[in-house]
Every structure is written in structure tokens, then in C-alpha cells.
Design a protein around this motif. Structure first.
Motif, mmCIF file in Angstrom:
data_model
loop_
_atom_site.group_PDB
_atom_site.id
_atom_site.type_symbol
_atom_site.label_atom_id
_atom_site.label_comp_id
_atom_site.label_asym_id
_atom_site.label_seq_id
_atom_site.Cartn_x
_atom_site.Cartn_y
_atom_site.Cartn_z
ATOM 1 N N LEU A 189 10.008 -68.955 36.730
ATOM 2 C CA LEU A 189 10.022 -67.419 35.850
ATOM 3 C C LEU A 189 10.298 -65.800 36.393
ATOM 4 C CD1 LEU A 189 9.448 -66.684 33.055
ATOM 5 C CD2 LEU A 189 7.008 -66.610 33.503
ATOM 6 N N GLY A 190 9.476 -65.969 37.960
ATOM 7 C CA GLY A 190 9.760 -64.934 38.559
ATOM 8 C C GLY A 190 11.021 -64.361 38.639
ATOM 9 N N LEU A 191 11.978 -65.403 39.577
ATOM 10 C CA LEU A 191 13.043 -65.090 39.855
ATOM 11 C C LEU A 191 14.435 -65.204 39.483
ATOM 12 C CD1 LEU A 191 12.410 -66.735 43.496
ATOM 13 C CD2 LEU A 191 12.068 -64.213 42.581
ATOM 14 N N ALA A 192 13.791 -66.321 38.089
ATOM 15 C CA ALA A 192 15.190 -66.079 36.957
ATOM 16 C C ALA A 192 15.424 -65.614 36.680
ATOM 17 C CB ALA A 192 14.635 -67.214 35.852
ATOM 18 N N PRO A 193 16.819 -65.010 35.758
ATOM 19 C CA PRO A 193 18.068 -65.236 36.105
ATOM 20 C C PRO A 193 18.771 -65.284 38.238
ATOM 21 C CG PRO A 193 18.821 -64.040 34.989
ATOM 22 C CD PRO A 193 17.142 -63.930 35.308
ATOM 23 N N PHE A 194 18.371 -66.630 38.645
ATOM 24 C CA PHE A 194 18.829 -65.730 40.152
ATOM 25 C C PHE A 194 19.914 -65.560 40.201
ATOM 26 C CE2 PHE A 194 16.649 -70.386 39.395
ATOM 27 C CZ PHE A 194 15.155 -69.924 39.930
ATOM 28 N N THR A 195 21.441 -65.388 39.540
ATOM 29 C CA THR A 195 22.220 -64.630 39.533
ATOM 30 C C THR A 195 22.884 -63.345 39.226
ATOM 31 O OG1 THR A 195 24.496 -66.028 38.884
ATOM 32 C CG2 THR A 195 23.466 -66.621 40.957
ATOM 33 N N PRO A 196 23.263 -62.318 38.892
ATOM 34 C CA PRO A 196 23.744 -62.425 40.349
ATOM 35 C C PRO A 196 22.730 -61.455 41.072
ATOM 36 C CG PRO A 196 23.562 -59.954 38.867
ATOM 37 C CD PRO A 196 23.075 -61.505 38.155
ATOM 38 N N GLU A 197 21.151 -61.070 41.108
ATOM 39 C CA GLU A 197 20.198 -61.186 41.333
ATOM 40 C C GLU A 197 19.100 -61.007 40.707
ATOM 41 O OE1 GLU A 197 19.980 -56.296 41.973
ATOM 42 O OE2 GLU A 197 20.570 -55.992 40.611
ATOM 43 N N PRO A 198 17.802 -61.717 41.533
ATOM 44 C CA PRO A 198 16.760 -61.723 40.179
ATOM 45 C C PRO A 198 16.309 -60.553 39.750
ATOM 46 C CG PRO A 198 16.108 -62.804 43.035
ATOM 47 C CD PRO A 198 17.337 -61.552 42.832
ATOM 48 N N HIS A 199 15.626 -61.042 38.747
ATOM 49 C CA HIS A 199 15.952 -60.369 36.996
ATOM 50 C C HIS A 199 14.571 -59.777 37.847
ATOM 51 C CE1 HIS A 199 17.118 -58.987 33.901
ATOM 52 N NE2 HIS A 199 15.881 -60.167 32.634
ATOM 53 N N VAL A 200 13.873 -59.588 38.339
ATOM 54 C CA VAL A 200 12.459 -59.265 38.805
ATOM 55 C C VAL A 200 12.576 -57.682 39.807
ATOM 56 C CG1 VAL A 200 11.821 -59.769 40.420
ATOM 57 C CG2 VAL A 200 10.012 -58.774 39.133
ATOM 58 N N TRP A 201 14.265 -58.185 40.770
ATOM 59 C CA TRP A 201 13.929 -57.492 41.286
ATOM 60 C C TRP A 201 14.437 -55.901 40.743
ATOM 61 C CZ3 TRP A 201 12.918 -56.247 46.066
ATOM 62 C CH2 TRP A 201 13.785 -55.631 46.846
ATOM 63 N N GLN A 202 15.626 -56.514 40.239
ATOM 64 C CA GLN A 202 17.041 -55.494 38.972
ATOM 65 C C GLN A 202 15.562 -54.753 38.709
ATOM 66 O OE1 GLN A 202 18.231 -58.079 35.538
ATOM 67 N NE2 GLN A 202 19.880 -55.736 35.837
ATOM 68 N N LYS A 203 15.136 -55.125 37.745
ATOM 69 C CA LYS A 203 13.733 -54.291 37.176
ATOM 70 C C LYS A 203 12.890 -53.847 38.012
ATOM 71 C CE LYS A 203 15.603 -56.154 33.577
ATOM 72 N NZ LYS A 203 16.003 -55.487 32.590
ATOM 73 N N LEU A 204 12.882 -53.750 39.110
ATOM 74 C CA LEU A 204 12.108 -53.216 40.004
ATOM 75 C C LEU A 204 12.758 -52.158 40.559
ATOM 76 C CD1 LEU A 204 10.410 -56.095 41.927
ATOM 77 C CD2 LEU A 204 8.891 -53.599 40.874
ATOM 78 N N LYS A 205 13.800 -52.214 40.711
ATOM 79 C CA LYS A 205 15.111 -50.641 41.318
ATOM 80 C C LYS A 205 15.469 -50.253 40.640
ATOM 81 C CE LYS A 205 19.076 -53.070 42.408
ATOM 82 N NZ LYS A 205 20.195 -53.618 42.820
ATOM 83 N N MET A 206 14.925 -50.960 38.824
ATOM 84 C CA MET A 206 15.484 -49.949 37.666
ATOM 85 C C MET A 206 13.680 -49.237 37.436
ATOM 86 S SD MET A 206 16.854 -51.965 34.966
ATOM 87 C CE MET A 206 16.811 -50.563 33.222
ATOM 88 N N LEU A 207 13.211 -49.233 37.981
ATOM 89 C CA LEU A 207 11.181 -48.283 38.015
ATOM 90 C C LEU A 207 11.512 -47.351 39.033
ATOM 91 C CD1 LEU A 207 8.776 -48.412 36.906
ATOM 92 C CD2 LEU A 207 7.846 -49.876 38.727
ATOM 93 N N VAL A 208 12.109 -47.445 40.508
ATOM 94 C CA VAL A 208 11.889 -47.078 41.663
ATOM 95 C C VAL A 208 13.060 -45.864 40.801
ATOM 96 C CG1 VAL A 208 12.810 -46.481 43.607
ATOM 97 C CG2 VAL A 208 11.262 -48.511 43.022
ATOM 98 N N ASP A 209 14.895 -46.109 40.280
ATOM 99 C CA ASP A 209 15.243 -44.934 39.817
ATOM 100 C C ASP A 209 15.091 -44.444 39.182
ATOM 101 O OD1 ASP A 209 16.645 -46.574 41.994
ATOM 102 O OD2 ASP A 209 17.952 -47.558 40.881
ATOM 103 N N GLY A 210 13.760 -44.616 37.766
ATOM 104 C CA GLY A 210 13.367 -44.261 36.741
ATOM 105 C C GLY A 210 13.993 -44.424 35.091
ATOM 106 N N THR A 211 15.206 -45.662 35.246
ATOM 107 C CA THR A 211 16.060 -45.901 34.306
ATOM 108 C C THR A 211 15.161 -46.722 33.566
ATOM 109 O OG1 THR A 211 17.158 -47.658 36.180
ATOM 110 C CG2 THR A 211 18.048 -45.236 35.711
ATOM 111 N N LEU A 212 14.055 -47.461 34.241
ATOM 112 C CA LEU A 212 12.573 -48.169 32.964
ATOM 113 C C LEU A 212 12.359 -47.434 32.282
ATOM 114 C CD1 LEU A 212 12.222 -51.667 33.770
ATOM 115 C CD2 LEU A 212 10.386 -50.733 34.645
ATOM 116 N N VAL A 213 13.537 -46.977 31.067
ATOM 117 C CA VAL A 213 12.680 -46.615 29.920
ATOM 118 C C VAL A 213 12.486 -47.710 28.627
ATOM 119 C CG1 VAL A 213 13.157 -44.458 30.939
ATOM 120 C CG2 VAL A 213 14.787 -45.733 29.565
ATOM 121 N N ARG A 214 13.511 -48.418 28.386
ATOM 122 C CA ARG A 214 13.731 -49.554 27.215
ATOM 123 C C ARG A 214 12.429 -50.281 27.155
ATOM 124 N NH1 ARG A 214 19.825 -52.076 27.387
ATOM 125 N NH2 ARG A 214 17.894 -53.268 26.677
ATOM 126 N N PRO A 215 11.892 -50.300 26.233
ATOM 127 C CA PRO A 215 11.092 -51.742 25.917
ATOM 128 C C PRO A 215 11.029 -52.773 26.737
ATOM 129 C CG PRO A 215 10.993 -49.766 23.772
ATOM 130 C CD PRO A 215 12.329 -49.846 25.085
#
Length: 72
Positions: free
Chosen positions: A19-45
Motif C-alpha cells: 500500500l505504501g509504495l504502490a504504484p511502483f512505476t514510474p515512482e512510488p506514490h508516497v514519494w511523489q506526494k512527499l515531493k509535492m509537499l516539499v515543493d508546495g504543490t500538494l494542495v488538492r484534497p
């Protein structure tokens, strides 16, 4: 936090991998969301919900490991 004692460590690790890493490609979802959080683009509910959903197994894992350290 006795509810943590109900879960086995292998079950929590499996949840982190599936659950934490799915989907595995192109990158883990949690990693993508963490990058969005750092970039300040995590705004959509939906994105915030995704971060909470995919990050929850890792939070439970950290709590379980801390509980195991404190008890043992």
C-alpha cells in the motif's frame, strides 16, 4: 497503544510494501506526494488524501518499532 500489539511486524511491513509504495512505476506514490509537499504543490484534497493513505503504513511501522523498543 495496545492496538499496535495486535498487528504483527511482517503484516505491517507487507502493508508498507504494497500500500505504501504502490504504484511502483514510474515512482512510488508516497514519494511523489512527499515531493509535492516539499515543493508546495500538494494542495488538492485528493493529493492530501493520497499522502495520508499511502503514508499511514509507514507511520504505523514507526509506532510499532518504537513500542517494541520501549517494551523490550
Amino acid at each position: 497503544m495496545t492496538w499496535l500489539d495486535e498487528f504483527s511486524l511482517p503484516l505491517i511491513l507487507l502493508a508498507c510494501l504494497l500500500l505504501g509504495l504502490a504504484p511502483f512505476t514510474p515512482e512510488p506514490h508516497v514519494w511523489q506526494k512527499l515531493k509535492m509537499l516539499v515543493d508546495g504543490t500538494l494542495v488538492r484534497p485528493l493529493d492530501i488524501f493520497d499522502l495520508l493513505l499511502h503514508g499511514a503504513p509507514f507511520v504505523v511501522l514507526l509506532l510499532k518499532l518504537r513500542r517494541m523498543r520501549d517494551i523490550g
